[in-house]
Design an enzyme around this catalytic site. Structure first.
Site, short mmCIF file in Angstrom:
data_model
loop_
_atom_site.label_atom_id
_atom_site.label_comp_id
_atom_site.label_asym_id
_atom_site.label_seq_id
_atom_site.Cartn_x
_atom_site.Cartn_y
_atom_site.Cartn_z
N THR A 13 0.75 -1.19 0.19
CA THR A 13 -0.16 0.01 0.12
C THR A 13 0.52 1.15 -0.07
O THR A 13 2.05 1.01 0.50
CB THR A 13 -0.90 0.05 1.34
OG1 THR A 13 -0.20 0.09 2.40
CG2 THR A 13 -1.80 -1.19 1.26
N GLY A 18 7.92 7.10 -3.12
CA GLY A 18 8.66 6.98 -1.99
C GLY A 18 9.16 5.73 -1.77
O GLY A 18 9.64 4.88 -2.34
N GLY A 20 7.24 3.12 -0.47
CA GLY A 20 6.55 2.08 -0.89
C GLY A 20 7.17 1.74 -2.23
O GLY A 20 7.17 0.46 -2.59
N SER A 138 8.31 4.19 12.08
CA SER A 138 9.15 5.39 11.98
C SER A 138 9.86 5.61 13.21
O SER A 138 9.53 5.24 14.29
CB SER A 138 8.31 6.68 11.76
OG SER A 138 8.93 7.83 11.84
N TYR A 151 1.82 12.60 14.38
CA TYR A 151 2.41 11.65 13.49
C TYR A 151 3.06 10.75 14.21
O TYR A 151 2.80 9.30 14.10
CB TYR A 151 3.38 12.28 12.48
CG TYR A 151 4.07 11.36 11.57
CD1 TYR A 151 3.35 10.83 10.38
CD2 TYR A 151 5.18 10.87 12.16
CE1 TYR A 151 4.31 9.92 9.58
CE2 TYR A 151 5.91 10.00 11.06
CZ TYR A 151 5.27 9.47 9.91
OH TYR A 151 6.16 8.52 9.16
#
Length: 247
Positions: A13, A18, A20, A138, A151
């Site tokens: 997904t 980037g 993905g 992350s 985030y």
């Protein structure tokens, strides 16, 4: 090329740009057939052309459950199964405490938390023994980051998702791991950097390797987590950050 993913069917997904895209390209180079998703048709078409003939796409927004249903119906029709799932779609923008809006919060959590949860849950009927699920995390999941708390909170949430899901999936033979990039040279990072001049230079200064990463470097690590080379790796968080979160 080792062909370590030969014959495997992978869904990535957020695979049109980037990180993905870097993962999808690496998967195909290792023999996998890949289905990528994204919200914008033009970017999907360009990505499929770049990845090559073993790639196809389904336009989908992971925060919309009907889109996920349509995605997996199409994957089932085309391939009948999923061997590797990369729940990678996500995003965020800067907002300091005191300036965070409800819309900002809802949008970020809808994609990064709700989207990941249902991306994984709805894929399970198509996955079998030996399957690998990779969730993109992350470094912000374990670090404080100015103006990026919303985030960061989403990435902390999915880290615990994975710790819990390996218990829910006990006995299924399906592994779940987190791939947590640091600063990677992507359109998303450059978009954040547009809001914070000097950010890319700052990252290069604080990353122990002295630079930001390349999407292909995340792809190489994703291949490891997707392949039988990591057959006893489960519930782990593997940082691809040049050492940033380790110091």
């Amino acid at each position: 090329m080792s062909n370590s993913l030969e014959g495997k069917v992978a869904v990535v997904t957020g695979g049109s740009t980037g990180i993905g895209l870097g993962i999808a390209k690496r998967f195909v180079s290792e023999g996998a057939t890949v289905v990528i998703t994204g919200r914008r048709r033009a970017e999907l078409d360009a990505a499929v052309a770049e990845i090559g003939e073993k790639a196809s796409s389904v336009q989908a927004d992971v925060s919309v459950l009907s889109d996920l249903d349509a995605l997996y119906a199409e994957v089932s029709k085309r391939h009948g199964r999923i061997d590797v799932l990369v729940a990678n779609a996500g995003g965020g923008s800067l907002a300091k405490l005191g300036e965070i809006t409800e819309e900002h919060f809802d949008r970020t959590f809808a994609i990064n938390v709700k989207g990941v949860l249902f991306t994984v849950q709805k894929a399970l009927p198509l996955m079998k023994q030996g399957g690998s699920i990779i969730v993109t995390g992350s470094t912000t999941s374990i670090m404080g980051t100015e103006a990026f708390s919303v985030y960061s909170g989403t990435k902390a949430a999915i880290r615990n998702f994975v710790r819990s899901w390996i218990l829910d999936l006990k006995g299924s033979g399906i592994r779940v791991n987190v791939l947590s990039p640091g600063p990677i040279d992507t359109p998303a990072l450059r978009g954040v950097a547009d809001q914070a001049p000097g950010l890319l230079e700052h990252f290069s200064a604080v990353v122990p390797l002295g630079r930001i990463g390349d999407p292909d470097e995340t792809g190489k690590v994703a291949v490891f987590l997707a392949s039988d080379a990591s057959s006893f790796v489960n519930g782990a968080e593997l940082f691809v950050d040049g050492g940033l979160a380790q110091v």
